[in-house]
Design a protein around this motif. Sequence first.
Motif, PDB file in Angstrom:
ATOM      1  N   SER A  17       0.856  -1.189   0.000  1.00 46.59           N
ATOM      2  CA  SER A  17       0.000   0.000   0.000  1.00 46.59           C
ATOM      3  C   SER A  17       0.889   1.233   0.000  1.00 46.59           C
ATOM      4  O   SER A  17       1.725   1.398   0.888  1.00 46.59           O
ATOM      5  N   GLU A  45      -1.510  -0.864  -4.264  1.00 48.01           N
ATOM      6  CA  GLU A  45      -2.592   0.117  -4.269  1.00 48.01           C
ATOM      7  C   GLU A  45      -2.021   1.458  -3.843  1.00 48.01           C
ATOM      8  O   GLU A  45      -0.970   1.525  -3.181  1.00 48.01           O
ATOM      9  N   ARG A  69      -6.408   0.701  -8.980  1.00 43.76           N
ATOM     10  CA  ARG A  69      -5.358   0.617  -7.959  1.00 43.76           C
ATOM     11  C   ARG A  69      -5.321   1.862  -7.073  1.00 43.76           C
ATOM     12  O   ARG A  69      -4.642   1.873  -6.042  1.00 43.76           O
TER      13      ARG A  69
END
Length: 411
Positions: A17, A45, A69
């Motif tokens: 992330s 993401e 994403r």
Amino acid sequence: MAPFTRESDMPPMVSLSICIPTRNRQGYCIETMRAIAGSGERDFEVIVADNSDDPAPLRQAFDSFSDHRFRLVAPQGRVLSMVDNWERLIPETAGHWISVIGDDDYIDPAVGGLIRRFEGLRPDVEAIGWGRMNFHWPDNRPVPTLASVPTGAGCWASDRVDLQDRLFRWSEGRSRPSCGFGIYHGAVRRTLMERIRQTYGGRYFEHPVVDYDSNCKVVAEARSLLYCERPFSVLGECAASNSASALSLERLKVLVETFKTESASDLIRANPDFPFTLFEAGASLCVSIAATTVWFCRKYGIDLTGFEANFARAAMDECRYSPSLEAYEAKVANIRAGFAAWDGGRWADLFEPAPFNAPKTVNALSGVMEDMIHLREDRLRVTTPGEFYRYAEHAIMPVGHVVAGTRSFVT
């Protein structure tokens, strides 16, 4: 693009992330998003936490942005402090690993390959660091500037005791303690972030100097820390960034006032353990970092033996690089006042900065020095950190070689 509100709404877990907190720098943030979106990687993401006064620019950008994403966390209707904007990002993430960058920075999602390689080598790894390039946006070049690119590609396991000595006690005596580990331009395993929240007051971040708050907690808690010299991100410096103060005294004054107004915490307003002001014309990044590390060590009972003498050396190192006589005099006066008030002046004699010495030339030459390529930015044909990263990749070890372990791993 609203944040997920239930666990069942969360997307499947991804490897990485990438978090981008932003406030009133929408143009830079959109350029950063575009650069990251150009990656062919899929296992990541990007979460953008908008804390801007006007939510429209980023909302409109996301409305026209079809990349699944990326997700936007909208403003809350009131201005959050920087630490609170960072804090709300972590629960929004779905990655095994979490990284934070600035809205004027860049990160290569291919760093996910490095993370997977390190996990295979050391299953207990909890923090990963890497080299960083440096780049000034065209609007932040009041004097000639150099971009920098680390040339190394070696990987090693870091000694946590040594890292703690450098970060907590400033053993190197330099204006910035070399740490290399934390959630800012590094990657932290989710399980470590949760352990930090449970250990340190129920929050991921506490101090307004958020990046060094993270460094302190990661270095104090991580069981295994691995580092790669090869750069995977770019520290961008736009005209509105905190680091822009190093080039302009006037910019420093504006940033100091903004920081004072928007910080919701009293942690940096009155610190009797470290009575150096952060809100005067001579405020410095060195002092703000030290205020953070001292706060952390005092609050959580970490040994500070030797810090006082080491910080005096670091403060003198900071003064050496003042861009002008005016900036030098303001910084010296500010730091000297802090030493006079600290422990009744016990350490004041240790602070004896060398006289100001104006540089004969300022960033006039490109070249290689100490495993770093320096490039005159007025000669570059790139205008963003993402463009610069792709340009600089031609001069360093390819990602594939690093991820495949072409370079040896040193324990």
